[in-house]
Write a protein that holds these residues in place. Structure first.
Motif, PDB file in Angstrom:
ATOM      1  N   GLU A   1      14.654 -34.005 -12.497  1.00  0.00           N
ATOM      2  CA  GLU A   1      13.837 -34.331 -13.679  1.00  0.00           C
ATOM      3  C   GLU A   1      13.894 -33.217 -14.722  1.00  0.00           C
ATOM      4  O   GLU A   1      13.475 -33.403 -15.857  1.00  0.00           O
ATOM      5  CB  GLU A   1      12.370 -34.536 -13.253  1.00  0.00           C
ATOM      6  CG  GLU A   1      12.165 -35.706 -12.291  1.00  0.00           C
ATOM      7  CD  GLU A   1      10.744 -35.749 -11.747  1.00  0.00           C
ATOM      8  OE1 GLU A   1       9.999 -34.757 -11.957  1.00  0.00           O
ATOM      9  OE2 GLU A   1      10.374 -36.756 -11.129  1.00  0.00           O
TER      10      GLU A   1
ATOM     11  N   GLU B   1       4.868 -29.878 -17.396  1.00  0.00           N
ATOM     12  CA  GLU B   1       4.764 -31.258 -16.922  1.00  0.00           C
ATOM     13  C   GLU B   1       4.905 -31.405 -15.413  1.00  0.00           C
ATOM     14  O   GLU B   1       4.821 -32.515 -14.892  1.00  0.00           O
ATOM     15  CB  GLU B   1       5.817 -32.130 -17.622  1.00  0.00           C
ATOM     16  CG  GLU B   1       5.645 -32.182 -19.131  1.00  0.00           C
ATOM     17  CD  GLU B   1       6.783 -32.885 -19.841  1.00  0.00           C
ATOM     18  OE1 GLU B   1       6.496 -33.758 -20.688  1.00  0.00           O
ATOM     19  OE2 GLU B   1       7.960 -32.589 -19.559  1.00  0.00           O
TER      20      GLU B   1
ATOM     21  N   GLY C   1       8.513 -28.576  -8.289  1.00  0.00           N
ATOM     22  CA  GLY C   1       7.514 -29.326  -9.041  1.00  0.00           C
ATOM     23  C   GLY C   1       6.242 -28.568  -9.347  1.00  0.00           C
ATOM     24  O   GLY C   1       5.284 -29.142  -9.879  1.00  0.00           O
TER      25      GLY C   1
ATOM     26  N   GLN D   1      11.040 -26.792 -21.157  1.00  0.00           N
ATOM     27  CA  GLN D   1      11.138 -26.921 -19.691  1.00  0.00           C
ATOM     28  C   GLN D   1      11.536 -25.642 -18.944  1.00  0.00           C
ATOM     29  O   GLN D   1      11.694 -25.678 -17.725  1.00  0.00           O
ATOM     30  CB  GLN D   1      12.144 -28.023 -19.353  1.00  0.00           C
ATOM     31  CG  GLN D   1      11.703 -29.408 -19.793  1.00  0.00           C
ATOM     32  CD  GLN D   1      12.680 -30.502 -19.349  1.00  0.00           C
ATOM     33  OE1 GLN D   1      13.633 -30.252 -18.621  1.00  0.00           O
ATOM     34  NE2 GLN D   1      12.425 -31.723 -19.794  1.00  0.00           N
TER      35      GLN D   1
ATOM     36  N   GLU E   1       9.566 -24.949 -15.776  1.00  0.00           N
ATOM     37  CA  GLU E   1       9.481 -25.942 -14.704  1.00  0.00           C
ATOM     38  C   GLU E   1      10.187 -25.375 -13.465  1.00  0.00           C
ATOM     39  O   GLU E   1      11.031 -24.482 -13.572  1.00  0.00           O
ATOM     40  CB  GLU E   1      10.150 -27.257 -15.128  1.00  0.00           C
ATOM     41  CG  GLU E   1       9.519 -27.929 -16.344  1.00  0.00           C
ATOM     42  CD  GLU E   1       8.168 -28.585 -16.060  1.00  0.00           C
ATOM     43  OE1 GLU E   1       7.668 -28.468 -14.913  1.00  0.00           O
ATOM     44  OE2 GLU E   1       7.611 -29.197 -16.990  1.00  0.00           O
TER      45      GLU E   1
ATOM     46  N   ARG F   1       7.584 -31.088 -13.617  1.00  0.00           N
ATOM     47  CA  ARG F   1       8.827 -31.769 -13.250  1.00  0.00           C
ATOM     48  C   ARG F   1       9.470 -31.068 -12.049  1.00  0.00           C
ATOM     49  O   ARG F   1       9.217 -29.892 -11.803  1.00  0.00           O
ATOM     50  CB  ARG F   1       9.810 -31.753 -14.427  1.00  0.00           C
ATOM     51  CG  ARG F   1       9.377 -32.621 -15.601  1.00  0.00           C
ATOM     52  CD  ARG F   1      10.268 -32.387 -16.807  1.00  0.00           C
ATOM     53  NE  ARG F   1       9.910 -33.271 -17.910  1.00  0.00           N
ATOM     54  CZ  ARG F   1      10.564 -34.387 -18.220  1.00  0.00           C
ATOM     55  NH1 ARG F   1      11.617 -34.755 -17.503  1.00  0.00           N
ATOM     56  NH2 ARG F   1      10.179 -35.125 -19.230  1.00  0.00           N
TER      57      ARG F   1
END
Length: 369
Positions: free
Chosen positions: A249, A243, A238, A231, A234, A245
């Motif tokens: 999140e 993903e 967003g 992650q 990220e 996120r």
């Protein structure tokens, strides 16, 4: 002692910090007088800068972790990357070979975990968490050196945020291995001297998922540290990957590593672009609070990082050249400086009080009158 880009280093200067190759072997020892031959050799190694001693920077720029610990960490990360490549090329060929590869993988991650604990304890023992991250990076070892810098930067932020020891260990380990997936990205793409194509960018972005998948089942890598590898690209808004996120999140430790990762990347020389000045990189991070980065983490970052430590020679917006004399917590971009080139007197400026003057960037060439 000051860090000078290789193109500005002159023969006759004295080396201020020992230079190692990516295996930890000493190439040039601290104190040696540099010759044109020595400088050419360092250039051939793909190194972008050298620390030198001269009359303008009497104060030493101290690395936040011991040089031998930094070298051990870089070496272990590099070997782990190679182990990752070998594992993926050879797994499934025979049960005996698979067991051997799995054992080797576990041993490397155990070593990195131990190094992570060592780095964490070393930082916790320091009186101040104000730090400067300026490392000599070479083209071939950039990824491994970057991983160590990101771990140190992340830890400093974590200490500023008063995370407990367990969280700090997980943060450091996750930062050290956050780019492990790049071991499966073709070198010609990672080291490309120019802008990546859309397809090449897509391949590079796969390193987060590939790294996370490789870390699954590694008993020496906690779940939180694995999530950091997945992650750390990220974004708060967003618009990151893999993903998309946003906000809550995203794992909290991955958010810390995201800030450290971008800062070190921006301030590093790369084959396709020059390094951004430290103050510009800090301003970039601060301007992207709540967009790319978590705002509270940006505040912690700005209080921890010293773009221009004591002893750095800088250029001011009024045209003066100065040496940083004193750095103030919470005002790291506005230190006290001593002006160079003023005859018969010492002139100081406290940039906290002279708000119309700012540091433009480091000054490498100093003209003597």
């Amino acid at each position: 002692m000051r860090l000078v880009p290789i193109q500005y280093v002159k023969a006759g200067s004295f080396l201020a910090k020992t230079i190692y190759d990516d295996k930890g072997t000493i190439l040039l020892r601290e104190g040696v007088q540099l010759t044109e031959s020595y400088i050419r050799r360092v250039k051939l190694l793909g190194m972008f800068a050298m620390y030198i001693n001269d009359e303008y920077s009497e104060k030493g720029v101290e690395d936040i972790i011991k040089p031998e610990l930094r070298q051990k960490a870089v070496k272990t990360i590099k070997e782990t990357f190679y182990s990752f490549e070998k594992f993926n090329l050879n797994v499934g060929k025979s049960s005996v070979q698979d067991k051997k590869l799995i054992l080797e993988k576990q041993n490397y991650f155990k070593s990195i975990r131990e190094i992570g604990v060592e780095i964490t304890e070393e930082l916790l023992a320091r009186k101040s968490v104000l730090i400067n991250i300026v490392d000599i990076k070479s083209i071939d070892s950039y990824t491994y050196q970057h991983s160590v810098n990101v771990a140190v930067l992340s830890l400093v932020m974590g200490i500023q945020l008063q995370l407990d020891r367990k969280k700090l260990y997980e943060l450091c380990l996750g930062a050290l291995i956050h780019d492990i997936g790049k071991a499966l990205i073709p070198e010609d793409i990672l080291k490309k001297n120019g802008k990546l194509t859309e397809e090449e960018s897509k391949i590079v972005k796969e390193h987060t998922v590939k790294g996370y998948d490789f870390l699954k089942g590694s008993v020496d890598v906690p779940a939180t540290s694995r999530v950091i590898a997945l992650q750390h690209h990220e974004r708060e808004d967003g618009k990151g990957y893999p993903e998309g996120r946003k906000g809550n999140e995203i794992n909290d430790l991955a958010k810390i590593v995201a800030v450290a990762d971008v800062y070190d990347a921006l301030t590093s020389e790369r084959p396709y672009r020059e390094a951004m000045s430290p103050n510009d990189a800090v301003e970039y991070i601060m301007a992207n609070g709540q967009i790319q980065f978590n705002y509270d983490l940006v505040k912690a970052f700005s209080k921890s990082i010293v773009p221009y430590p004591e002893g750095t020679v800088v250029r001011l917006s009024n045209g003066e050249v100065a040496v940083v004399e004193e750095v103030y917590p919470n005002y790291t971009l506005r230190p006290k400086v001593k002006i160079i080139g003023v005859k018969n007197e010492e002139v100081y400026r406290d940039l906290r009080n002279e708000l119309e003057i700012v540091i433009v960037g480091p000054q490498y060439v100093i003209e003597k009158e």
